[in-house]
Structure formats: structure tokens, C-alpha cells
Design a protein around this motif. Sequence first.
Motif, PDB file in Angstrom:
ATOM      1  N   ASP A 113      58.921  -5.768  60.567  1.00  0.00           N
ATOM      2  CA  ASP A 113      59.408  -7.550  61.650  1.00  0.00           C
ATOM      3  C   ASP A 113      60.336  -7.077  62.417  1.00  0.00           C
ATOM      4  O   ASP A 113      61.387  -5.792  61.912  1.00  0.00           O
ATOM      5  CB  ASP A 113      60.129  -7.579  60.340  1.00  0.00           C
ATOM      6  CG  ASP A 113      59.231  -8.063  58.636  1.00  0.00           C
ATOM      7  OD1 ASP A 113      58.259  -8.348  59.124  1.00  0.00           O
ATOM      8  OD2 ASP A 113      59.751  -8.041  57.607  1.00  0.00           O
ATOM      9  N   LEU A 114      60.247  -8.018  63.112  1.00  0.00           N
ATOM     10  CA  LEU A 114      60.759  -7.799  64.631  1.00  0.00           C
ATOM     11  C   LEU A 114      61.098  -9.004  64.913  1.00  0.00           C
ATOM     12  O   LEU A 114      60.778 -10.103  64.721  1.00  0.00           O
ATOM     13  CB  LEU A 114      59.777  -6.839  65.816  1.00  0.00           C
ATOM     14  CG  LEU A 114      59.286  -5.868  65.475  1.00  0.00           C
ATOM     15  CD1 LEU A 114      58.404  -5.344  66.339  1.00  0.00           C
ATOM     16  CD2 LEU A 114      60.414  -4.249  65.111  1.00  0.00           C
ATOM     17  N   ILE A 115      62.198  -8.882  65.668  1.00  0.00           N
ATOM     18  CA  ILE A 115      63.742 -10.241  66.297  1.00  0.00           C
ATOM     19  C   ILE A 115      62.684 -10.628  67.845  1.00  0.00           C
ATOM     20  O   ILE A 115      62.825  -9.685  68.555  1.00  0.00           O
ATOM     21  CB  ILE A 115      64.687 -10.039  65.627  1.00  0.00           C
ATOM     22  CG1 ILE A 115      64.885 -10.033  64.249  1.00  0.00           C
ATOM     23  CG2 ILE A 115      65.764 -11.011  66.364  1.00  0.00           C
ATOM     24  CD1 ILE A 115      66.312  -9.629  64.009  1.00  0.00           C
ATOM     25  N   ASN A 116      62.668 -11.956  67.437  1.00  0.00           N
ATOM     26  CA  ASN A 116      62.942 -12.041  69.874  1.00  0.00           C
ATOM     27  C   ASN A 116      63.815 -12.628  70.535  1.00  0.00           C
ATOM     28  O   ASN A 116      63.871 -13.874  69.755  1.00  0.00           O
ATOM     29  CB  ASN A 116      61.244 -13.018  69.723  1.00  0.00           C
ATOM     30  CG  ASN A 116      61.933 -13.054  71.276  1.00  0.00           C
ATOM     31  OD1 ASN A 116      61.594 -13.315  71.550  1.00  0.00           O
ATOM     32  ND2 ASN A 116      59.913 -14.027  71.523  1.00  0.00           N
ATOM     33  N   LEU A 117      64.936 -12.197  70.829  1.00  0.00           N
ATOM     34  CA  LEU A 117      65.509 -12.545  71.066  1.00  0.00           C
ATOM     35  C   LEU A 117      65.978 -13.614  71.823  1.00  0.00           C
ATOM     36  O   LEU A 117      66.285 -14.647  72.351  1.00  0.00           O
ATOM     37  CB  LEU A 117      67.129 -11.305  70.803  1.00  0.00           C
ATOM     38  CG  LEU A 117      67.810 -10.521  70.720  1.00  0.00           C
ATOM     39  CD1 LEU A 117      68.473  -9.579  70.606  1.00  0.00           C
ATOM     40  CD2 LEU A 117      68.396 -11.051  69.481  1.00  0.00           C
ATOM     41  N   ASP A 118      64.751 -13.592  72.756  1.00  0.00           N
ATOM     42  CA  ASP A 118      64.371 -14.381  74.078  1.00  0.00           C
ATOM     43  C   ASP A 118      63.705 -15.762  73.400  1.00  0.00           C
ATOM     44  O   ASP A 118      63.593 -16.656  74.076  1.00  0.00           O
ATOM     45  CB  ASP A 118      63.357 -13.795  74.893  1.00  0.00           C
ATOM     46  CG  ASP A 118      63.633 -13.016  75.491  1.00  0.00           C
ATOM     47  OD1 ASP A 118      64.851 -12.899  75.726  1.00  0.00           O
ATOM     48  OD2 ASP A 118      63.226 -11.825  75.181  1.00  0.00           O
ATOM     49  N   SER A 121      63.975 -15.908  66.579  1.00  0.00           N
ATOM     50  CA  SER A 121      62.499 -16.193  66.001  1.00  0.00           C
ATOM     51  C   SER A 121      62.135 -14.773  65.094  1.00  0.00           C
ATOM     52  O   SER A 121      61.958 -13.835  65.960  1.00  0.00           O
ATOM     53  CB  SER A 121      60.718 -16.938  66.400  1.00  0.00           C
ATOM     54  OG  SER A 121      60.916 -15.657  67.318  1.00  0.00           O
ATOM     55  N   LYS A 122      61.019 -14.649  64.209  1.00  0.00           N
ATOM     56  CA  LYS A 122      61.038 -13.437  63.408  1.00  0.00           C
ATOM     57  C   LYS A 122      59.530 -13.569  63.775  1.00  0.00           C
ATOM     58  O   LYS A 122      59.265 -14.000  63.433  1.00  0.00           O
ATOM     59  CB  LYS A 122      61.781 -13.402  62.461  1.00  0.00           C
ATOM     60  CG  LYS A 122      62.920 -12.930  62.215  1.00  0.00           C
ATOM     61  CD  LYS A 122      63.736 -13.274  60.890  1.00  0.00           C
ATOM     62  CE  LYS A 122      64.195 -12.922  60.080  1.00  0.00           C
ATOM     63  NZ  LYS A 122      65.208 -12.481  58.705  1.00  0.00           N
ATOM     64  N   ASP A 173      55.264 -16.694  68.339  1.00  0.00           N
ATOM     65  CA  ASP A 173      56.275 -17.105  69.186  1.00  0.00           C
ATOM     66  C   ASP A 173      56.532 -15.833  70.424  1.00  0.00           C
ATOM     67  O   ASP A 173      58.423 -15.977  70.334  1.00  0.00           O
ATOM     68  CB  ASP A 173      57.358 -18.013  68.444  1.00  0.00           C
ATOM     69  CG  ASP A 173      58.321 -18.722  69.518  1.00  0.00           C
ATOM     70  OD1 ASP A 173      57.344 -19.746  70.372  1.00  0.00           O
ATOM     71  OD2 ASP A 173      59.162 -18.965  69.431  1.00  0.00           O
ATOM     72  N   VAL A 174      55.686 -16.240  70.521  1.00  0.00           N
ATOM     73  CA  VAL A 174      55.772 -14.487  72.402  1.00  0.00           C
ATOM     74  C   VAL A 174      54.973 -14.943  73.607  1.00  0.00           C
ATOM     75  O   VAL A 174      54.122 -15.628  73.690  1.00  0.00           O
ATOM     76  CB  VAL A 174      55.508 -13.319  71.881  1.00  0.00           C
ATOM     77  CG1 VAL A 174      55.620 -12.418  72.939  1.00  0.00           C
ATOM     78  CG2 VAL A 174      55.941 -12.285  70.470  1.00  0.00           C
TER      79      VAL A 174
END
Length: 719
Positions: free
Chosen positions: A332-337, A341-342, A375-376
Motif C-alpha cells: 500500500d502506497l500513498i500519493n502525496l500529490d 490518496s492510497k 488516481d495517479v
Amino acid sequence: MKVYQTNEIRNIALLGSSKSGKTTLAEAMLFEAGAIQRRGTVEAGNTVSDYFPVEKDYGYSVFSTVFSVPWQDKKLNFIDCPGSDDFIGGTVSALHVTDCALMVINAQYGLEVGTINQFRYTRKFKKPVIYIVNQLDHDKADFDSCYAQLRDHYGPKVVAVQFPVNTGVGFNQVVDVLKMKLYQWGPNGGKPDVLDIPEELMDKAMEYHQALVEAAAENDEALMEKFFEAGTLSEDEMRAGIRQGLINRDMYPVFCVSAAKDMCVRRTMEFLGNVVPTTDLLPPFVANGGVGVKADSNAPVSLYFFKSAMEPHIGQVDYFKVVTGKLTEGVDLINLDRNESKERITQFFVPQGANREKISEMHAGDIGAVVKMKDVRVGNALNAKDCTYTYPAVEYPAPKYRRAIKAVNESDSEKMTEALYRMHSEDPTWIIEHSKELKQLIVHGQGEFHLRTLKWRLEHNDKIQVEFVEPRIPYRETITKAARADYRHKKQSGGAGQFGEVHLIVEPYVEGQPVQGSYKFGSQEFKINAKDTQEIQLDWGGKLVFVNSIVGGSIDARFMPAILKGIMARMEQGPLTGSYARDVRVIVYDGKMHPVDSNEVSFMLAGRNAFSEAFRNAAPKVLEPVYDVTVAVPSDYMGDVMSDLQGRRGIIMGMESQADYEELKAKVPLKELSSYSTALSSLTGGRASFTMAFASYELVPGDIQEALIAAHQLEDSED
């Protein structure tokens, strides 16, 4: 599939002008590594790189393609970039995540303007460069000329590792002065015979060898000392010196290849695997805040997404570089931009053009792909929860070509807009602009072919018929002298009426110029006592300065915002051509109210109409956008290019000589740049390039202003 460690991975951008043979070289490398069993051709449309329908139709690369080659216990990740300047966005993205550039030169044409442009980006990103002189089997191939051009342009940093014995149709031999051996191929290429250098070639080989040894030694003090003592270096020492030269960008090795015949491809790959520096040897990837992120597989995971593509039958495919850490399935990674969102990475792949091979683990420095992310976007980072890296946005070149676009069937308009924004996410150099001012949807790109490709995709992939039309020009209006006007708005309809009267003065606004104490129009003089001044920075450029000079309470302060609102409404639709107005000072000095009938609407209309009349009396002028244009052009085309710019109402601002081309600077109205990229290419045989950037708004010539006003009046009468 084998998992590679950071020190086993090489990331290489495959660059070069159109028709230099990059895609053919990619096929040969894949074939030599056993990744494919049969080499495809661009003509047959069955190559690993050019797999999109638009590329097969056009016959050359439109998108960058990611593929990897396993070679001698190492992994060579390649990004094959389009050669045309119209698709420079793919090159910029690729250089952002690769560690070295393999620059392919067409042996027939030598150093081309596209190659020069791409080299500039390698310099910007500080990437090592290796030159490949390709197509040595062509009857017009000239290695010596190519090598001389490279040396003339980039100096002694360009050093040959190989030279051909024979060029042209019979090409089949190369002398390698690092190995000091002659390589010879049969008619089908592939694995060569490695022979001793014949006596008649030994003097030339020793001359090239000595130059290579000296260049390698110069990059390391210990090697330099050994060279002075022994007069030579071992093969491994030379490799070490060349590697350091690549890292420092102090050495550009040159190789010989016939990709079509698969000659010298294997030897080139050996060099790439043995000598090209890995990610951990180069300067670290830079995160926001200037933080250097070292390629360390033991650190927390951070992925950088550099490319996105909508692929047939699959959907969105996103390409990433493992900047740091070790990526495994189910993480599991987090999109700070994207508002933290995970994303769960359930599976990821090693891309091979249109195909992907699943892999369970990737280490820092590697390049991979995922499908159907939630959501990338391009430029985003995905991080482990204890990692907070984000990365600066990639700077793409400014657009050089613009067209208004509309769907042939109006019912397709919404669908077309959605498709355009999706394509922008794949190629950020396609810029979509909804212009409220021009009442057009405008697409910006790098050239005519760039936008033609966008149209092809809309019509073939999305089944939306579209048409391009000439975009309108965002003119501006201003005034050149002071003028005054007054207007009374009065309306009576049985009940409460409307009443507002405004007296105002307009004058050109010049930064720092104060409001005068009095203004004289004819025999009348108007005293001004500025009580309040508002400077409004207009969204479309320039300023509106609104001065309240009301004395004696002739207009209540509560009505001043309504007057300003009316003036702003007219500023958005100038009296001459309907264009935005700018750089005007408005002084409201008098007026009248009614104790019952005055309201905000009345004063808004009075202010609007008084401003419109005063504006018309103030010697109004139309302004046009003027751009700074810089043209890189070979010297022999300089006169033609200069004459063409002057024919476009351009003003030549200067010129500067570079190694083998001229840099011409000019100021040119946007109106005259509509199809300049196409015209310049035609004028110079595709050997020139240009950039453009907004400079200022300037007065249009009188005849053009008259034509614009007449066209606007005609349009109004038709409405």
C-alpha cells in the motif's frame, strides 16, 4: 522473470532524428538478447516499439516506448523516443528517468538539427551521451564526415571507439580500438568473427586507440599517472576511465552500427552493459526542496510516474521508476500529490512495448508499469507511509502551434473534450485551452504534425469527427489620451424607477504616473481630489486603476462598487473590437443620485455607458500579442529565414553564431506565427527549429486596426 539489483540495471534513452534507425536498432538488440525470435520492421508495422495504430499508419514513432533487454546478467532498460521535434515531450520525460542517452546518427546525413536539439536536453538533465553512427550499409553513408561534424560541434570530447573498414552496400567490417580487434560479419549479421587487425589498418587503429586511451586517462588522476608511467592502459582501466568520462559528461564515445543488418549491435550492447554507469553512480534523483534521493533498495519505497498511455483492449497503463526502495506485490502506497490518496500495487510488470511480463519484485533504479491505477497522474510519486518525497514537475517546451478545434457533430463536443484531456495526460505537450475571450476551444502543440496526430487519434480511436479552424487572436484595446464623458441612466415604469448619473475621466495608465490635480477639456477645467484609489490587476494582463474623486456627496460611497462593476463589464468587451481593454485609469469625479430611484443597477449601467463613451473619445488603439522568437538555423539558410521573418512583420533583434548554426532572435506578432513551424520546415528542409514565448502587447498598424474594427462591426450586425 529474473529480479535485478540496482548495480545490474542500466537505464538508457534511445534518441536521434527521424529516420535515423532507432526502432530498427531496438529490434536488433531485442533479437540479439533473445527477447524476440524474429526482427520486425517499421515498413511491416510489426516492431516492438511502434505498436500504436497511428504509428503503423504514419510509419514512424509518435510515442516513447519502454522495453528491456536482458544482457550478460544485466538488465538494459530502454526508452525509444520519437525523432520528430513535434513529439519532444517523450524525449524530455525519458531523459528525466534514464541514466544515459544513446544518440543515433544517420550515416547519410550526419549531425541533424533534431539531434542537436535532443543533445541540448541531455545537457539540461546532465545525462551521459554515447553516439551510434547507424546505416553504414547505405550507399551514401559517410562515417568520416559524421565523425568530423561531431568533433567540430562538440570538440575533443567526441572520441571514436570504432571505425568502419568499408561503408556502403558492402559494409561488414569494423575496427574496435578499445578491444584492438577487427569485427567481421556474414551477410546476415549477428555474431561476428573477431580477427586481428590487418597490417594495412594498424597505423590508423593505433592512432584512434591512442586518442581513446588519452581521453579515458584524463577522467581519473590515478589513471592519468599510470598512463604517464606506462604509456597505455589496460582494457579494464580504459573502461573505468570511459565510465567516469560519461558520468562527468567529459567524453562522448562513438560506435558504428548497421541495425538493419544486425552488424555491431552485439558489441554495442556489450559496451552498454559493461561501461554505462548505473543509477547509484550518477547524481541522485532530486525531490522537491532540492533533496537528493539516492538509489537505495534498503530505503522505503518511492515510485515516480513519468509516462501514461491508453492502450487498446487494456486501458490506462502507467510507467514508473523505482527511485528508492524495493517494490513488492500487495504493498500500500500513498500519493502525496493527490490528497494522500492510497493505492495498492497488486501486480506490476516489466514492459516490452505492447507486451508486459509480470514480476514479483523491483529494486531501486528499475523501470516498470502498472495498469488501472485509481488516481495517479504523470509526475506523481507513490510512497511508503514513512516516506514523504514528491518530485518537481517536468518542464516541457512551450507550444509552437495552435488551432481551434470543434466536433463536426455538436453532440460529440463533450465526448471530444474528455478525450482531449485524456490525451493531455498521456502527452503533456498537448495543451487544452477553453478560451472564454475567444469563444473557442484551442489546442496547443509542438507543430502541425503533432496536432494532426491528435486529430487522427480522435477520429480513429474515439470515432469523433473533428475539424481545425484558424484560432482567433487575443487582441487588447487601450487608449492613448485623456477624455471625459457623463451618462445618465433614467427609467420610470410606474413604481420605483431607476436613476444614476456618472461623470468620469479616462486616461492611459502608466506605472508610477500620479493622478493630475486638474484636467482640461476644451474650455472646461476639472479639479481632481483623489480620495481613494484601487489598482486592479486584470486577469488578461495590464491594470485598471479606479479613482474615487467624488466631493460633496454627489454619489454615495455605497454606489462606487456598482460603478466599478459596470466599468469592468465594459473592459471585458472593449468598444472597438470586443477584445479585453487594459491599462486605463478611470477617475469618477461627479454625478447625481435620486433619493428614491437610485440603486446599484442604475449606477452600474451609468458607469458602463459613461466609460464606453469616454473610451471611444480617448484615441483608442488595438494591441496585438508579440512573441520573442528564437530560430536555430544552419548558416546557409540564414538569409531566407531572415527575409521570411521580416515578411511576417518581424523585427530582427540580433543573431549569434554557434558551432555550425546561427541563432536568430526576433519579435513577431502572434497573428503571423500561425503556421510558422510548417513554413520554417519547408524553407529549410526540416533543418531549423524555433522556440517562441510571449513578450508584450504592441499597437497594431493602422490598416490592420481598421480591418479589425470593420470585421467586428460586421459580426455585430449579423448577430
